[in-house]
Enzyme design. Structure first.
Site, PDB file in Angstrom:
ATOM      1  CE  LYS A 182     -33.317  62.343 -19.436  1.00  0.00           C
ATOM      2  NZ  LYS A 182     -34.629  63.063 -19.307  1.00  0.00           N
ATOM      3  CD  GLU A 256     -24.021  74.633 -16.053  1.00  0.00           C
ATOM      4  OE1 GLU A 256     -24.315  74.838 -14.856  1.00  0.00           O
ATOM      5  OE2 GLU A 256     -24.790  74.863 -16.997  1.00  0.00           O
ATOM      6  CB  CYS A 290     -27.090  76.665 -13.238  1.00  0.00           C
ATOM      7  SG  CYS A 290     -26.545  77.125 -14.890  1.00  0.00           S
ATOM      8  CD  GLU A 387     -29.055  75.644  -8.145  1.00  0.00           C
ATOM      9  OE1 GLU A 387     -28.688  76.316  -9.124  1.00  0.00           O
ATOM     10  OE2 GLU A 387     -28.930  74.408  -8.082  1.00  0.00           O
TER      11      GLU A 387
END
Length: 476
Positions: A182, A256, A290, A387
């Protein structure tokens, strides 16, 4: 006097985007079972690129059953035969790389020079690399006769749509698994083009299935009882939800997740080289990475010199049309992500950090945020802890190597770090103390399919890439 750059637009004519796309299930495109669709936009212009099918739980079930049926024959093929398909896919990706680069830039918003020169070469390299492993699994270090797991459910993010697809699909197929993937809701197009590449390569039906949709589609895929392995790249919050869903089942899981990478610059570092690494670490892909080096931890004695050089370099960055080959910083992926970046940047100012951005004229349509840095940042600031996933750099200082390590490790995340120094002994000593899955030395954001990638703490677990990337798709 700075050079003036004339526009150098990449032609959109090389990619033909259909007005609508269905789901790719069992080797064929089909409409969603309930007929639902959604639109995908170009972040740089807000124009509608195409209409895409919204997969339901019924569609997820159909895709998983198609993958399960295909698994019997695919896993029984000799590794050398599976390798032929992977090699063929890799070559077709190379042949269609310009088309795919333009498509990715249109759907994602990142500069064409990044999709063309970084993303697409790495996508092909991953398929070439794992094609080479397909007939050598006995020698991968996971036992004399490792077996595939079965059907892998894979959910990928919007920041590197095609590259994350390659990270997931290539090792899974090499190991003999079939997949249901997906893509992210905001960047579905390159995955759908990849479905066409699978057909072009003659890949057996059902080996790769692509389901477009939102978070509900991903949740249904992760929870489906026919899935043997779940692989997810994305936010830590969603990763935790997936871990809760998988808990108590026999599904294998790799995650991850987020990061807040520290870029540590010592007083003996080559300043100009470090500045280039800092810029690449945080402004590549608009900071929507990331493993971005979003925390600059600089030795106090060189802070002023480094920041002066960094500001000069930031003033030369070109922000604008992602299809212009001169553009350095493209569009933010979505209105939602832009709002998050703005909110966190505003919190930095509200909490007392000093904000700076170069003079920058942003386009009037689309989603844009100027390259920004904050000084006078403490570890208590939200911009140093959370983040941001945008082109925002937080600057902290240190006096001793021990302090640098302590500040770098003072994070809920542990995905990446960078070290800038001329002393090899210091480089190794500091790297060994950093709780980060990837540590770069005198460089940043360098990737290779032979090298494993992954994190510690809330950055997830498991590794992708290299020999280690095979383990997640083998019954070992």
């Amino acid at each position: 006097m700075a050079f003036e750059y004339a526009p150098a637009p990449e032609s959109r004519a090389v990619v033909d985007i259909a007005p609508s796309y269905g789901l790719f299930v069992d080797g064929e495109f089909r409409e969603a079972s309930d007929g639902k669709v959604f639109k995908t936009l170009s972040p740089s212009t807000e124009e509608v690129l195409s209409e895409v099918a919204q997969a339901s739980a019924e569609d997820v079930d159909a895709a998983v059953k198609a993958a399960r049926k295909a698994f019997e024959k695919w896993s029984a093929l000799p590794g050398s035969e599976r390798a032929k398909y992977l090699f063929r896919i890799a070559r077709i990706i190379q042949e269609r790389s310009r088309e795919l680069a333009v498509l990715e830039t249109l759907d994602n918003g990142k500069p064409i020079k990044e999709t063309r020169d970084a993303d697409l070469p790495l996508v092909a390299a991953h398929f070439f690399y794992y094609a080479g492993w397909a007939d050598k699994l006995d020698h991968a270090g996971f036992g004399p006769d490792p077996k595939p797991l079965g059907v892998a459910g894979q959910v990928i993010p919007w920041n590197f749509p095609l590259l994350m697809l390659a990270w997931k699909i290539a090792p899974a197929l090499a190991a003999g698994n079939t997949v249901v993937l997906k893509p992210a809701e905001t960047t579905p197009l390159s995955a759908l083009f990849f479905a066409d590449i699978c057909r072009q390569a003659g890949l057996p039906k059902g080996v790769v299935n692509i389901l477009t949709g939102d978070g509900a589609t991903g949740a249904a895929l992760v929870a489906h009882e026919g899935i043997d392995k779940v692989a997810f790249t994305g936010s830590t919050a969603v990763g935790k939800e997936i871990a809760r869903t998988v808990a108590g089942t026999d599904k294998k899981l790799t995650l991850e997740l987020g990061g807040k990478g520290a870029n540590i610059v010592f007083d003996d570092a080559p300043i100009d080289q470090a500045v280039e690494g800092i810029v690449n670490g945080i402004f590549f892909n608009q900071g929507q990475v990331c493993c971005a080096g979003s925390r600059l931890i600089v030795q106090e004695s060189i802070q002023d010199e480094l920041l002066d050089a960094l500001k000069r370099r930031m003033s030369t960055l070109r922000v604008g049309d992602p299809l212009d080959k001169n553009t350095d910083v493209g569009a933010i992926n979505s209105a939602e992500q832009l709002a998050r970046i703005k909110a966190l940047a505003d919190s930095g100012e509200a909490e007392g950090a000093e904000r700076w951005a170069p003079a920058c004229e942003l386009p009037t349509s689309g989603y844009w945020f100027a390259p920004t840095l904050f000084t006078n940042v403490t570890q208590a600031h939200r911009i140093a802890r959370e983040e941001i996933f945008g082109p925002v750099l937080s600057v902290l200082t240190f006096r001793t190597p021990a302090e640098a390590v302590a500040k770098a490790n003072n994070s809920q995340y542990g995905l990446s770090a960078g070290i800038w120094t001329e002393k090899g002994s210091r480089m190794l000593a500091v790297a060994g103390k950093l709780r980060a899955g990837v540590v770069w030395a005198n460089t940043f954001n360098k990737f290779d399919p032979t090298s494993p990638f992954g994190g510690f703490k809330e950055s997830g677990f498991g590794r992708e890439g290299g020999r280690h990337g095979l383990e997640a798709y083998l019954d070992v």
